[in-house]
Design a protein around this motif. Structure first.
Motif, PDB file in Angstrom:
ATOM      1  N   LEU A 208      34.583  41.010  34.403  1.00 40.55           N
ATOM      2  CA  LEU A 208      34.129  39.613  34.253  1.00 40.55           C
ATOM      3  C   LEU A 208      34.631  38.536  35.092  1.00 40.55           C
ATOM      4  O   LEU A 208      33.973  37.707  35.675  1.00 40.55           O
ATOM      5  N   ALA A 209      35.946  38.474  34.866  1.00 41.24           N
ATOM      6  CA  ALA A 209      36.724  37.547  35.860  1.00 41.24           C
ATOM      7  C   ALA A 209      36.316  37.946  37.237  1.00 41.24           C
ATOM      8  O   ALA A 209      36.202  36.690  38.073  1.00 41.24           O
ATOM      9  N   ALA A 210      36.142  39.016  37.557  1.00 47.58           N
ATOM     10  CA  ALA A 210      36.132  39.207  39.069  1.00 47.58           C
ATOM     11  C   ALA A 210      34.587  38.624  39.494  1.00 47.58           C
ATOM     12  O   ALA A 210      34.314  38.205  40.451  1.00 47.58           O
ATOM     13  N   VAL A 211      33.749  38.761  38.598  1.00 44.37           N
ATOM     14  CA  VAL A 211      32.411  38.323  38.880  1.00 44.37           C
ATOM     15  C   VAL A 211      32.306  36.933  39.025  1.00 44.37           C
ATOM     16  O   VAL A 211      31.707  36.237  40.120  1.00 44.37           O
ATOM     17  N   ALA A 212      33.044  36.168  38.070  1.00 42.57           N
ATOM     18  CA  ALA A 212      33.118  34.803  38.443  1.00 42.57           C
ATOM     19  C   ALA A 212      33.729  34.250  39.484  1.00 42.57           C
ATOM     20  O   ALA A 212      33.622  33.357  40.265  1.00 42.57           O
ATOM     21  N   GLU A 213      34.892  35.083  39.945  1.00 46.68           N
ATOM     22  CA  GLU A 213      35.974  34.634  41.056  1.00 46.68           C
ATOM     23  C   GLU A 213      34.838  34.868  42.418  1.00 46.68           C
ATOM     24  O   GLU A 213      34.834  34.229  43.212  1.00 46.68           O
ATOM     25  N   THR A 224      33.846  42.815  49.002  1.00 48.27           N
ATOM     26  CA  THR A 224      34.781  43.688  48.766  1.00 48.27           C
ATOM     27  C   THR A 224      36.093  43.052  48.544  1.00 48.27           C
ATOM     28  O   THR A 224      36.694  42.412  49.468  1.00 48.27           O
ATOM     29  N   PHE A 225      36.814  43.348  47.293  1.00 49.33           N
ATOM     30  CA  PHE A 225      37.855  42.648  47.192  1.00 49.33           C
ATOM     31  C   PHE A 225      38.532  43.214  45.508  1.00 49.33           C
ATOM     32  O   PHE A 225      37.563  44.161  44.941  1.00 49.33           O
ATOM     33  N   VAL A 226      39.774  43.055  45.285  1.00 50.26           N
ATOM     34  CA  VAL A 226      40.337  43.555  44.138  1.00 50.26           C
ATOM     35  C   VAL A 226      40.734  42.499  43.268  1.00 50.26           C
ATOM     36  O   VAL A 226      41.722  41.618  44.019  1.00 50.26           O
ATOM     37  N   LEU A 227      40.550  42.139  42.096  1.00 46.37           N
ATOM     38  CA  LEU A 227      41.229  41.472  41.253  1.00 46.37           C
ATOM     39  C   LEU A 227      42.293  41.991  40.357  1.00 46.37           C
ATOM     40  O   LEU A 227      42.007  42.856  39.815  1.00 46.37           O
ATOM     41  N   MET A 228      43.510  41.751  40.692  1.00 47.56           N
ATOM     42  CA  MET A 228      44.573  41.921  39.603  1.00 47.56           C
ATOM     43  C   MET A 228      45.047  40.964  38.586  1.00 47.56           C
ATOM     44  O   MET A 228      45.260  39.976  38.643  1.00 47.56           O
ATOM     45  N   GLY A 373      39.526  30.467  32.468  1.00 46.52           N
ATOM     46  CA  GLY A 373      37.956  30.313  32.399  1.00 46.52           C
ATOM     47  C   GLY A 373      37.171  31.289  32.980  1.00 46.52           C
ATOM     48  O   GLY A 373      35.966  31.415  32.633  1.00 46.52           O
ATOM     49  N   ALA A 374      37.945  32.170  33.570  1.00 41.55           N
ATOM     50  CA  ALA A 374      37.205  33.145  34.498  1.00 41.55           C
ATOM     51  C   ALA A 374      36.433  33.930  33.516  1.00 41.55           C
ATOM     52  O   ALA A 374      35.179  34.488  33.812  1.00 41.55           O
ATOM     53  N   VAL A 375      36.825  34.528  32.553  1.00 36.62           N
ATOM     54  CA  VAL A 375      36.082  35.612  31.719  1.00 36.62           C
ATOM     55  C   VAL A 375      34.901  34.831  31.003  1.00 36.62           C
ATOM     56  O   VAL A 375      33.828  35.534  31.097  1.00 36.62           O
ATOM     57  N   LEU A 376      34.930  33.793  30.605  1.00 38.58           N
ATOM     58  CA  LEU A 376      34.026  33.202  29.896  1.00 38.58           C
ATOM     59  C   LEU A 376      32.744  32.936  31.001  1.00 38.58           C
ATOM     60  O   LEU A 376      31.610  32.858  30.801  1.00 38.58           O
ATOM     61  N   SER A 377      33.271  32.443  32.042  1.00 42.38           N
ATOM     62  CA  SER A 377      32.346  32.241  33.291  1.00 42.38           C
ATOM     63  C   SER A 377      31.643  33.413  33.754  1.00 42.38           C
ATOM     64  O   SER A 377      30.205  33.253  34.051  1.00 42.38           O
ATOM     65  N   GLY A 378      32.291  34.492  33.940  1.00 41.65           N
ATOM     66  CA  GLY A 378      31.928  35.750  34.267  1.00 41.65           C
ATOM     67  C   GLY A 378      30.878  36.159  33.232  1.00 41.65           C
ATOM     68  O   GLY A 378      29.768  36.697  33.470  1.00 41.65           O
ATOM     69  N   ALA A 379      31.056  35.993  31.806  1.00 42.07           N
ATOM     70  CA  ALA A 379      30.198  36.307  30.875  1.00 42.07           C
ATOM     71  C   ALA A 379      28.744  35.634  30.947  1.00 42.07           C
ATOM     72  O   ALA A 379      27.784  35.988  30.709  1.00 42.07           O
ATOM     73  N   LEU A 380      29.104  34.276  31.091  1.00 38.48           N
ATOM     74  CA  LEU A 380      28.019  33.416  31.227  1.00 38.48           C
ATOM     75  C   LEU A 380      27.083  33.743  32.450  1.00 38.48           C
ATOM     76  O   LEU A 380      25.645  33.833  32.159  1.00 38.48           O
TER      77      LEU A 380
END
Length: 396
Positions: A208-213, A224-228, A373-380
């Motif tokens: 979800l953090a990756a979705v938001a980023e 294409t990218f990887v979030l660590m 806040g990335a996880v919550l943003s991705g979930a929304l």
């Protein structure tokens, strides 16, 4: 251009072998107009005509259809155009559906209730004591969501997205039973699905953090990218060709288990000690900071770090990043989680420099732009996409 035209103002995927039926064409055009209203804000019929390339009568028909469906309404007039139908400003009906997003952590939860446009209506946080017990913990969280939704005026939630640590079963879409995580996490999703008249979705927090980023942050515009994810745990989200890749068992991105040099041994099927986790998780980073005379928590040490400590940490992170790059060649790595965000550009630039010495594959390294806040943003975003997929009709 053959196939699908990527210009957002294009209307329909034109395939001479399979022409769209009138009803399909209408649905695709309607969805395109709705997406434009979502992304561009209130628009006149004339502006919709320009952006879609559709004829004036076709735009007039779709606007009438969308108003009749309760998805679009008139919110004013544009002073720049002549008065009349073309001067009316049309917008999505924001309260046509209400959404909720939850970021579930080991010791608590953050949640937000929003409208169809993704605008926050209410938000809340709740700590959950480790000894609360599964049933009481679940009831606390569900009650908080119900109370927050009521405060927001959301009598009925359409879609609820839950971000949680752990693996998601790709077949069932359920959170898998993972050792070390509270039992109430899995039970929460089940109870939400039973109690709420809403679609309940669950996704790994790093994904979800990756979705938001990708949509709002450091990877915006990147297919294409990887979030660590760098924090108490170590993980990664793999985005290839615009899609989050979960793997055959849902375990893609479990980079904490990667065997790497510099550890005490090798990881095992039951634990990631000996893997990359041993070098990069928050406890290891705090110990590394102490070696450089920087006692305290890992996040604080990384945020206020000086050169030698950051160089040493960057070399550790580059070891794991090099393995990821060798397999995936993502072109971009985003350093997320609390440590990636705290390190900022100073840490990211050092990781990029250390990584360039370990691989011939050019790879950019950026810090998270959204932080905690990335996880919550991705979930929304996920909840909003689910609602819009149902309400807007077929995709182009």
């Amino acid at each position: 251009m053959n196939g699908r035209d990527r210009n957002p103002s294009s209307v329909i995927w034109k395939d001479p072998r399979m022409p769209a039926s009138p009803s399909t064409a209408r649905a695709i055009n309607d969805r395109l107009a709705l997406r434009l209203l979502q992304d561009e804000g209130p628009l006149t019929a004339g502006q919709l005509k320009t952006l879609t390339g559709l004829s004036r009568p076709t735009v007039a028909d779709l606007v009438e259809r969308l108003q009749g469906s309760g998805l679009v309404h008139v919110v004013g007039e544009s002073g720049a155009e002549r008065r009349g139908p073309n001067a009316r400003l049309y917008a999505l009906v924001a309260d046509r559906a209400h959404l909720a997003a939850l970021d579930v952590r080991t010791h608590g939860v953050c949640l937000v209730v929003a409208d169809l446009l993704g605008q926050t209506l209410a938000e809340a946080t709740l700590p959950v004591e480790p000894d609360a017990g599964t049933g009481p913990a679940v009831e606390q969280v569900v009650a908080l969501l119900e109370r927050t939704a009521k405060e927001a005026g959301a009598e009925r939630l359409h879609s609820v997205a839950v971000g949680a640590p752990g693996l998601i079963d790709p077949a069932s879409g359920e959170l898998r039973d993972t050792s070390g995580l509270p039992a109430w996490h899995r039970e929460l999703v089940r109870v939400l699905a039973q109690r709420l008249p809403a679609a309940v979705l669950v996704e790994n927090e790093t994904n979800l953090a990756a979705v938001a980023e990708q949509r709002l942050g450091a990877a915006r515009g990147q297919d294409t990218f990887v979030l660590m994810w760098l924090g108490q745990g170590i993980g990664a989200a793999v985005v290839l060709d615009g899609e989050v890749r979960r793997g055959a068992s849902g375990g893609a991105g479990e980079i904490g288990f990667m065997p790497v040099p510099g550890t005490s041994g090798l990881p095992s099927a039951t634990g990631c000690d000996g893997g990359f986790h041993e070098l990069a998780h928050a406890g290891a980073v705090a110990r590394l900071a102490a070696e450089y005379g920087r006692p305290g928590g890992a996040e604080e040490a990384v945020r206020d770090a000086d050169g030698p400590f950051l160089d040493a940490l960057a070399e550790r992170l580059a070891i794991g990043a090099a393995s990821v790059v060798a397999v995936l060649d993502p072109g971009l790595i985003v350093l997320g989680g609390e440590l990636g965000h705290a390190g900022g550009q100073l840490l990211a630039s050092r990781v990029r420099r250390a990584l360039s010495a370990l691989t011939p594959l050019a790879t950019e390294v950026r810090p998270s732009a959204l932080g905690d806040g990335a996880v919550l943003s991705g979930a929304l975003l996920t909840a909003r996409d689910a609602a819009q997929d149902e309400l807007f009709g077929p995709k182009a």
